[in-house]
Scaffold this active site. Structure first.
Site, PDB file in Angstrom:
ATOM      1  N   GLU A   6       0.844  -1.191   0.000  1.00  0.00           N
ATOM      2  CA  GLU A   6       0.000   0.000   0.000  1.00  0.00           C
ATOM      3  C   GLU A   6       0.884   1.247   0.000  1.00  0.00           C
ATOM      4  O   GLU A   6       2.114   1.165   0.048  1.00  0.00           O
ATOM      5  CB  GLU A   6      -0.931  -0.005   1.217  1.00  0.00           C
ATOM      6  CG  GLU A   6      -1.870  -1.201   1.259  1.00  0.00           C
ATOM      7  CD  GLU A   6      -2.870  -1.095   2.399  1.00  0.00           C
ATOM      8  OE1 GLU A   6      -3.888  -0.397   2.227  1.00  0.00           O
ATOM      9  OE2 GLU A   6      -2.616  -1.690   3.460  1.00  0.00           O
ATOM     10  N   HIS A  30      -8.055  10.418   2.181  1.00  0.00           N
ATOM     11  CA  HIS A  30      -7.671   9.281   1.342  1.00  0.00           C
ATOM     12  C   HIS A  30      -7.808   9.682  -0.120  1.00  0.00           C
ATOM     13  O   HIS A  30      -8.810  10.274  -0.521  1.00  0.00           O
ATOM     14  CB  HIS A  30      -8.565   8.079   1.640  1.00  0.00           C
ATOM     15  CG  HIS A  30      -7.994   6.786   1.147  1.00  0.00           C
ATOM     16  ND1 HIS A  30      -7.908   6.476  -0.192  1.00  0.00           N
ATOM     17  CD2 HIS A  30      -7.456   5.731   1.813  1.00  0.00           C
ATOM     18  CE1 HIS A  30      -7.352   5.285  -0.329  1.00  0.00           C
ATOM     19  NE2 HIS A  30      -7.069   4.815   0.875  1.00  0.00           N
ATOM     20  N   ARG A  80       0.101   9.072   1.087  1.00  0.00           N
ATOM     21  CA  ARG A  80      -1.256   9.481   0.730  1.00  0.00           C
ATOM     22  C   ARG A  80      -1.400  10.983   0.503  1.00  0.00           C
ATOM     23  O   ARG A  80      -2.159  11.408  -0.369  1.00  0.00           O
ATOM     24  CB  ARG A  80      -2.237   9.010   1.812  1.00  0.00           C
ATOM     25  CG  ARG A  80      -2.509   7.520   1.730  1.00  0.00           C
ATOM     26  CD  ARG A  80      -3.391   7.045   2.864  1.00  0.00           C
ATOM     27  NE  ARG A  80      -3.755   5.638   2.659  1.00  0.00           N
ATOM     28  CZ  ARG A  80      -4.384   4.903   3.564  1.00  0.00           C
ATOM     29  NH1 ARG A  80      -4.700   5.432   4.737  1.00  0.00           N
ATOM     30  NH2 ARG A  80      -4.682   3.641   3.321  1.00  0.00           N
ATOM     31  N   HIS A 102     -10.543  10.771   5.817  1.00  0.00           N
ATOM     32  CA  HIS A 102     -10.382   9.342   6.075  1.00  0.00           C
ATOM     33  C   HIS A 102      -9.893   9.026   7.478  1.00  0.00           C
ATOM     34  O   HIS A 102     -10.359   8.071   8.087  1.00  0.00           O
ATOM     35  CB  HIS A 102      -9.402   8.771   5.060  1.00  0.00           C
ATOM     36  CG  HIS A 102      -9.187   7.297   5.142  1.00  0.00           C
ATOM     37  ND1 HIS A 102     -10.194   6.383   4.928  1.00  0.00           N
ATOM     38  CD2 HIS A 102      -8.064   6.558   5.413  1.00  0.00           C
ATOM     39  CE1 HIS A 102      -9.723   5.155   5.054  1.00  0.00           C
ATOM     40  NE2 HIS A 102      -8.429   5.235   5.366  1.00  0.00           N
ATOM     41  N   ARG A 126      -0.389   9.594   8.164  1.00  0.00           N
ATOM     42  CA  ARG A 126      -0.275   8.169   8.485  1.00  0.00           C
ATOM     43  C   ARG A 126       0.098   7.344   7.262  1.00  0.00           C
ATOM     44  O   ARG A 126      -0.506   7.479   6.203  1.00  0.00           O
ATOM     45  CB  ARG A 126      -1.611   7.664   9.049  1.00  0.00           C
ATOM     46  CG  ARG A 126      -1.636   6.163   9.310  1.00  0.00           C
ATOM     47  CD  ARG A 126      -2.926   5.738   9.950  1.00  0.00           C
ATOM     48  NE  ARG A 126      -4.083   5.888   9.086  1.00  0.00           N
ATOM     49  CZ  ARG A 126      -4.454   5.002   8.161  1.00  0.00           C
ATOM     50  NH1 ARG A 126      -3.711   3.921   7.922  1.00  0.00           N
ATOM     51  NH2 ARG A 126      -5.554   5.201   7.452  1.00  0.00           N
TER      52      ARG A 126
END
Length: 534
Positions: free
Chosen positions: A137, A249, A295, A352, A387
């Site tokens: 990811e 997100h 992200r 998100h 994050r």
């Protein structure tokens, strides 16, 4: 969805009071894992909002996985380096080392509890985490996410509900305040249950209430994610920090309405690409990792496109591969009229994850005696300014466990005095839908993924007006939720105005660069009002 066997009994309510040793506020991964680890002799009450289906929180919706260094090319040190890079200079390196070092042990524990994670083809079920399939990811330089297809959160919640159910009782209601004695030690919780306020007396309280996506008009979170835990902590005088950092997100399905169906980052890990309106891949020039950049990098690149929309192309995956690896996103996109197998689909960033929260130490202790926090509501220092994908579930497990260990070791011998109940308005309830829509719209427009002083000033003024419209909630869940949301939104906007730089998930168009003067600076707030002060 809760099954009959996983629904704990309700506690005995006598004279609007419940007695417990420990009360856990929230029933997601952090709260359930903590409950499952508590000693059997303790009386434990879990408070959740009682939303039909039991899924008012975000945990059951988590698609990706939990980041754990298990692969042959990975290690806790590599995991830590990736986490710090995504955190853009604000991670606490000690907290990051704790997370990355301890996460593998909790995966082993989940396997022993019966978690069914995807395995490498041909490997039989076993407790050996080396047999697990790992997805890659955003922000991960190697595949690192342990997963169950694209419904990892649902699998974790299934296992943890079954483990926690025999050990706890469940009180369905919304928390309206933390109880405190004269020394400001937290001694329990005030909960609104079917129109009346119930006092839950406890020797310790663990906040595990999740995040703040419900403050924004575009979110991947449930509407009930209204930052309740931060609001409760603020009202009690606990320290909160880093509220300006909210992760958006990159790939929420661009459809009408508040909720954005999430297209998991693991799709990009499996080779899906992002394109502009002309069909060009635009992230190749933005970051060496292109679509798998952190992200905030991907989200800003999408927002720079026309109308803040890009097109996700996963058509290289076969229908069979979608059915086995990504059934959730395949079915979800089709419900909205899009077919991931045969076409590119429009995506846009959506709120998100709450990166900041209630400040804790490495063992879940807040700045108030008797109050602990774990999961998304907590600011442990792991995430810094943004994050890394996969670290939310890992953090919930690692620090949920550490919080329980500290809580049990420090549990006082008896409950303390509850102090005054929080004030609630005695007037008839008011319609909150219009106010909530105004709040969400203002927050997305002025305090969303791209911010300016002018936009933040506008939303601050709008929030001040809304607080005048709801200066004190009546004994109605919707009003309490909105009251929490308004208070936290105002503080989030204040922090965003103070941080005059762009860092991680906080992007200021009028200050588009990071500023060394803000390096290692955390904005912390402690309210001075006590519960019941109004």
């Amino acid at each position: 969805m809760m099954t009959t066997s996983s629904i704990p009994p309700s506690p005995a309510i006598v004279d609007d009071r419940v007695r417990a040793d420990v009360v856990i506020v929230g029933a997601g991964v952090a709260g359930l894992y903590a409950a499952a680890r508590l000693p059997d002799h303790l009386e434990v009450v879990v408070v959740d909002k009682g939303v039909p289906g039991g899924d008012s929180g975000s945990s059951p919706w988590a698609q990706g996985g939990l980041a754990v260094a298990l692969g042959p090319d990975d290690s806790p040190a590599v995991h830590a380096a990736d986490t710090r890079l995504a955190g853009d200079g604000l991670c606490d390196p000690v907290a990051v080392d704790v997370l990355t070092r301890e996460a593998p042990g909790h995966v082993r524990q989940l396997l022993r509890m019966g978690a069914q994670f995807d395995r490498v083809a041909g490997e039989l079920d076993s407790d050996d985490p080396g047999h697990l399939d790992l997805a890659r990811e955003g922000g991960q330089r190697v595949p690192r996410s342990v997963h169950r297809a694209d419904a990892t959160g649902a699998e974790l919640v299934r296992v943890l509900r079954a483990a926690a159910a025999p050990k706890v009782s469940r009180l369905a209601g919304i928390a309206v305040g933390l109880a405190q004695d004269d020394a400001r030690r937290v001694t329990g919780l005030w909960v609104l249950v079917e129109g009346r306020v119930v006092a839950v007396e406890a020797r310790a309280v663990l906040l595990a209430t999740g995040g703040c996506g419900g403050l924004f008009a575009a979110t991947t979170n449930p509407a009930h994610a209204t930052a309740d835990g931060v609001a409760l902590a603020l009202a009690a005088g606990a320290a909160v920090r880093d509220l300006e950092f909210v992760q958006f997100h990159p790939t929420g399905l661009a459809v009408a309405g508040t909720w954005r169906f999430l297209l998991t980052e693991a799709l990009r890990g499996a080779g899906a690409t992002l394109h502009d309106a002309q069909g060009n891949r635009f992230l190749l020039e933005r970051h060496p990792d292109a679509e798998l950049a952190p992200r905030h990098v991907v989200a800003k690149a999408i927002l720079d496109q026309h109308d803040g929309t890009a097109w996700l192309d996963a058509t290289h995956l076969s229908e069979q591969q979608f059915a086995s690896e990504f059934p959730t996103v395949l079915a979800g996109a089709r419900r909205y009229g899009f077919d991931l197998v045969n076409e590119r689909v429009p995506v846009t960033p959506a709120a998100h994850y709450q990166v900041g929260g209630v400040r804790t130490d490495l063992d879940g202790r807040t700045s108030l005696h008797g109050l602990y926090a774990a999961g998304e509501v907590a600011s442990t220092g792991v995430h810094g300014a943004n994050r890394m994908a996969g670290n939310s579930l890992s953090e919930a497990l690692v620090f949920g466990a550490r919080a329980v260990d500290a809580l049990v070791a420090e549990l006082p011998s008896r409950q303390g005095d509850l102090g005054p109940a929080p004030a609630l308005a005695s007037r008839p309830s008011v319609a909150t839908d219009g106010l909530r829509d105004r709040l969400r719209s203002a927050m997305l427009t002025g305090a969303g993924p791209v911010r300016t002083e002018a936009g933040l000033a506008t939303v601050a003024a709008a929030l001040d007006t809304m607080v005048g419209d709801l200066d004190l909630p009546a004994a109605v869940p919707d009003e309490v939720e909105l009251w929490h949301a308004l208070r936290v939104s105002r503080l989030l906007v204040r922090a965003a105005r103070l941080r005059t730089e762009s860092r991680g998930g906080h992007w200021r168009d009028d200050h588009p660069a990071s500023d060394d003067a803000w390096a290692d600076v955390h904005l912390e707030h402690v309210a001075t009002r006590r519960p019941g002060d109004g």
